[in-house]
Design an enzyme around this catalytic site. Structure first.
Site, PDB file in Angstrom:
ATOM      1  N   CYS A 165       0.832  -1.212   0.000  1.00  0.00           N
ATOM      2  CA  CYS A 165       0.000   0.000   0.000  1.00  0.00           C
ATOM      3  C   CYS A 165       0.864   1.259   0.000  1.00  0.00           C
ATOM      4  O   CYS A 165       0.525   2.260  -0.633  1.00  0.00           O
ATOM      5  CB  CYS A 165      -0.911   0.020   1.215  1.00  0.00           C
ATOM      6  SG  CYS A 165      -1.953  -1.430   1.348  1.00  0.00           S
TER       7      CYS A 165
HETATM    8  C1  BEZ Z   1       0.516  -4.670   1.896  1.00  0.00           C
HETATM    9  O1  BEZ Z   1      -0.088  -3.643   1.601  1.00  0.00           O
HETATM   10  O2  BEZ Z   1       1.720  -4.718   1.820  1.00  0.00           O
HETATM   11  C2  BEZ Z   1      -0.233  -5.883   2.331  1.00  0.00           C
HETATM   12  C3  BEZ Z   1      -1.408  -5.769   3.043  1.00  0.00           C
HETATM   13  C4  BEZ Z   1      -2.083  -6.911   3.462  1.00  0.00           C
HETATM   14  C5  BEZ Z   1      -1.558  -8.154   3.139  1.00  0.00           C
HETATM   15  C6  BEZ Z   1      -0.394  -8.263   2.403  1.00  0.00           C
HETATM   16  C7  BEZ Z   1       0.280  -7.123   1.987  1.00  0.00           C
END
Ligand code: BEZ
Length: 211
Positions: free
Chosen positions: A45
């Site tokens: 994200c």
């Molecule tokens: C991420 O945004 O890195 C992420 C969020 C939830 C699960 C796996 C990755």
């Protein structure tokens, strides 16, 4: 009930790191890219929100506003944005909805309990100035989105809303388009002075009409 393409998207008022936002008022006459992400302070994200910020000139060129969402609080968003700005070399200035009470998540069906318990999935919506849903894609949490693809779809939508063409596989702005099936080849030749190539009676190409 899940939103379907062509539906009018629901309005809402929700908090963000920039203060409360009424969605319809905020969107005004712009196109909107609304995208949800699982949680603040997560790696994928962080890269996505940075990229959306870096692409600001591309959104502006297309009259698009961007708005993100997660089920964290506005205070959490503020702290995380400092990290995004630092690590992604940008300044996030678009709103991130603080949907801690899951109001918007419920309206837009962003919680998929069998995929991610109580967290929002990685969905992206393209909404036109009439507040109609024009595209929805949902990605797994482990896969960051390709926002160049979102820009490409917006180019296609904005073109095909005004010209009787569709865009073929892997099309990019400036490339040849296909004539929509409802137009005869004879009418297409009159409508598209740059020329129409008939490969099959149902497969006709023409240079992009607005270039
Ligand atoms: C991420 O945004 O890195 C992420 C969020 C939830 C699960 C796996 C990755």
């Amino acid at each position: 009930m899940a939103l379907l393409l062509g539906d009018t998207v629901p309005d809402f008022t929700q908090d963000s790191q920039l203060g409360p936002i009424n969605f319809y008022d905020w969107a005004g006459d712009s196109w909107v890219v609304l995208f949800s992400h699982p949680a603040d302070y997560t790696p994928v994200c962080t890269t996505e929100l940075g990229e959306v910020s870096r692409l600001r000139p591309e959104w502006e060129k297309r009259n698009v506003k961007t708005i993100a969402l997660s089920v964290d609080t506005a205070e959490s968003h503020k702290g995380w944005i400092n990290d995004i700005n630092e690590t992604q070399c940008t300044i996030v200035d678009y709103p991130i909805l603080a949907d801690a009470d899951k109001k918007v998540s419920d309206l837009y069906t962003l919680i998929h309990p069998n995929a991610l318990n109580n967290l929002t999935v990685r969905s992206v919506f393209i909404i036109d100035p009439n507040k109609k849903l024009r595209l929805q894609i949902t990605y797994p949490a482990s896969t960051g989105r390709n926002f160049d693809e979102i820009l490409r779809v917006i180019d296609s939508l904005q073109l095909t809303d005004h010209h009787s063409v569709a865009t073929p596989v892997n099309w990019k702005d400036g490339e040849d388009c296909v004539v929509v099936p409802s137009i005869s080849t004879e009418d297409a030749r009159a409508k598209f002075p740059k020329g129409v190539t008939e490969i099959k009676p149902y497969l006709r190409t023409t240079p992009q009409p607005n270039k």
